[in-house]
Design a protein around this motif. Structure first.
Motif, mmCIF file in Angstrom:
data_model
loop_
_atom_site.group_PDB
_atom_site.id
_atom_site.type_symbol
_atom_site.label_atom_id
_atom_site.label_comp_id
_atom_site.label_asym_id
_atom_site.label_seq_id
_atom_site.Cartn_x
_atom_site.Cartn_y
_atom_site.Cartn_z
ATOM 1 N N LEU A 66 5.361 -6.494 -4.004
ATOM 2 C CA LEU A 66 4.166 -5.654 -3.985
ATOM 3 C C LEU A 66 4.181 -4.744 -2.744
ATOM 4 N N GLU A 67 4.604 -5.290 -1.611
ATOM 5 C CA GLU A 67 4.611 -4.503 -0.379
ATOM 6 C C GLU A 67 5.565 -3.313 -0.493
ATOM 7 N N GLU A 68 6.704 -3.512 -1.127
ATOM 8 C CA GLU A 68 7.638 -2.416 -1.338
ATOM 9 C C GLU A 68 7.035 -1.333 -2.218
ATOM 10 N N LYS A 69 6.356 -1.752 -3.262
ATOM 11 C CA LYS A 69 5.718 -0.793 -4.177
ATOM 12 C C LYS A 69 4.633 -0.004 -3.438
ATOM 13 N N ARG A 70 3.890 -0.705 -2.598
ATOM 14 C CA ARG A 70 2.835 -0.025 -1.815
ATOM 15 C C ARG A 70 3.470 1.045 -0.901
ATOM 16 N N GLU A 71 4.565 0.689 -0.253
ATOM 17 C CA GLU A 71 5.239 1.635 0.626
ATOM 18 C C GLU A 71 5.735 2.847 -0.151
ATOM 19 N N GLN A 72 6.287 2.607 -1.323
ATOM 20 C CA GLN A 72 6.810 3.703 -2.144
ATOM 21 C C GLN A 72 5.682 4.628 -2.599
ATOM 22 N N MET A 73 4.558 4.062 -2.984
ATOM 23 C CA MET A 73 3.417 4.881 -3.427
ATOM 24 C C MET A 73 2.830 5.659 -2.242
ATOM 25 N N LEU A 74 2.769 5.015 -1.072
ATOM 26 C CA LEU A 74 2.270 5.720 0.114
ATOM 27 C C LEU A 74 3.166 6.907 0.451
ATOM 28 N N GLN A 75 4.477 6.754 0.223
ATOM 29 C CA GLN A 75 5.402 7.843 0.490
ATOM 30 C C GLN A 75 5.041 9.085 -0.318
ATOM 31 N N ILE A 76 4.589 8.865 -1.552
ATOM 32 C CA ILE A 76 4.188 10.004 -2.404
ATOM 33 C C ILE A 76 3.092 10.806 -1.702
ATOM 34 N N PHE A 77 2.097 10.104 -1.148
ATOM 35 C CA PHE A 77 0.976 10.785 -0.486
ATOM 36 C C PHE A 77 1.410 11.411 0.843
ATOM 37 N N TYR A 78 2.236 10.704 1.607
ATOM 38 C CA TYR A 78 2.674 11.220 2.894
ATOM 39 C C TYR A 78 3.522 12.478 2.739
ATOM 40 N N GLU A 79 4.375 12.493 1.743
ATOM 41 C CA GLU A 79 5.274 13.623 1.559
ATOM 42 C C GLU A 79 4.541 14.890 1.127
ATOM 43 N N SER A 80 3.546 14.735 0.247
ATOM 44 C CA SER A 80 2.910 15.930 -0.314
ATOM 45 C C SER A 80 1.576 16.289 0.333
ATOM 46 N N GLN A 81 0.908 15.327 0.951
ATOM 47 C CA GLN A 81 -0.423 15.569 1.518
ATOM 48 C C GLN A 81 -1.345 16.193 0.469
ATOM 49 N N ASP A 82 -1.258 15.679 -0.742
ATOM 50 C CA ASP A 82 -1.992 16.239 -1.873
ATOM 51 C C ASP A 82 -2.819 15.140 -2.519
ATOM 52 N N PHE A 83 -3.602 15.490 -3.512
ATOM 53 C CA PHE A 83 -4.338 14.491 -4.280
ATOM 54 C C PHE A 83 -3.817 14.512 -5.709
ATOM 55 N N ILE B 143 7.068 0.778 -11.534
ATOM 56 C CA ILE B 143 6.879 0.983 -12.974
ATOM 57 C C ILE B 143 5.466 1.463 -13.231
ATOM 58 N N SER B 144 5.316 2.304 -14.237
ATOM 59 C CA SER B 144 4.047 2.971 -14.495
ATOM 60 C C SER B 144 2.910 1.990 -14.779
ATOM 61 N N GLN B 145 3.197 0.801 -15.349
ATOM 62 C CA GLN B 145 2.132 -0.154 -15.643
ATOM 63 C C GLN B 145 1.550 -0.762 -14.361
ATOM 64 N N SER B 146 2.312 -0.820 -13.283
ATOM 65 C CA SER B 146 1.805 -1.448 -12.054
ATOM 66 C C SER B 146 1.266 -0.413 -11.055
ATOM 67 N N VAL B 147 1.403 0.875 -11.369
ATOM 68 C CA VAL B 147 0.944 1.925 -10.459
ATOM 69 C C VAL B 147 -0.550 1.775 -10.188
ATOM 70 N N LYS B 148 -1.339 1.533 -11.221
ATOM 71 C CA LYS B 148 -2.785 1.428 -11.071
ATOM 72 C C LYS B 148 -3.131 0.297 -10.107
ATOM 73 N N ASP B 149 -2.490 -0.869 -10.230
ATOM 74 C CA ASP B 149 -2.770 -2.001 -9.361
ATOM 75 C C ASP B 149 -2.337 -1.723 -7.920
ATOM 76 N N VAL B 150 -1.183 -1.082 -7.784
ATOM 77 C CA VAL B 150 -0.680 -0.762 -6.441
ATOM 78 C C VAL B 150 -1.629 0.219 -5.750
ATOM 79 N N VAL B 151 -2.045 1.255 -6.469
ATOM 80 C CA VAL B 151 -2.963 2.248 -5.896
ATOM 81 C C VAL B 151 -4.284 1.575 -5.538
ATOM 82 N N GLN B 152 -4.754 0.670 -6.394
ATOM 83 C CA GLN B 152 -6.007 -0.013 -6.110
ATOM 84 C C GLN B 152 -5.888 -0.857 -4.839
ATOM 85 N N SER B 153 -4.748 -1.491 -4.630
ATOM 86 C CA SER B 153 -4.572 -2.294 -3.412
ATOM 87 C C SER B 153 -4.542 -1.390 -2.175
#
Length: 186
Positions: free
Chosen positions: A1-18, A34-44
């Protein structure tokens, strides 16, 4: 889960977008989430206050797009102004001829300033100023005679209305400066 969180945070850090959740679900697999866990990762991430989640409508997206467009137009305008400035600089390079012309201009400006100061010294003799003083004098003369007339009218009224107080009235007139030589201006 921590790796997924880091990867999702990278998306925001790189683009500074919403992003919309649907967009994140498409981008997640590119980062190894994976797309099914994106919602849970973003929620965390939202729960840990690392990402802000809010419902946005198309108006916010439109505002963002308008601001992007304005920024692009401003950059374009800036470039046009820089080019215009550079065009104006051409022909104004330092040269002996230009230096001579600038020195001549400076001399002419100093001479102009001296002449204006000299003209100001003679302002009292200016025909327009003299005429204005004459007009003001005429107005003041008329006003003084009008008030003299008003004072004589008031004296006459007081004398006819209060004949028994003649001495007191004459004393009061002297106190306020109305003497026997009080007369109209000629």
């Amino acid at each position: 889960l921590e790796e997924k969180r880091e990867q999702m945070l990278q998306i925001f850090y790189e683009s500074q977008d919403f992003y919309l959740l649907k967009e994140l679900e498409k981008m997640g697999p590119k980062k190894g989430v994976i797309s099914q866990s994106v919602k849970d990762v973003v929620q965390s991430l939202v729960d840990d206050d690392l990402v802000l989640k809010d419902k946005i409508g198309t108006s916010l997206r439109n505002t963002y797009n308008k601001l992007e467009s304005d920024l692009s137009n401003s950059k374009k305008r800036y470039m046009e102004l820089v080019e215009h400035r550079n065009n104006l600089k051409r022909g104004r390079e330092d040269s002996e001829e230009r230096e001579s012309a600038l020195e001549e201009l400076k001399t002419a400006e100093l001479h102009h300033k001296k002449l204006k100061e000299e003209l100001a010294a003679y302002a009292d003799s200016d025909p327009a100023a003299v005429e204005a003083m004459k007009d003001a004098t005429d107005v003041a003369h008329s006003a003084a005679n009008r008030w003299t007339d008003n004072i004589f009218t008031l004296q006459q009224w007081c004398s006819s209305t209060f004949p028994q107080a003649k001495e007191q009235l004459e004393h009061m007139y002297r106190e306020v400066g109305i003497t026997e030589d009080f007369e109209y201006l000629q």
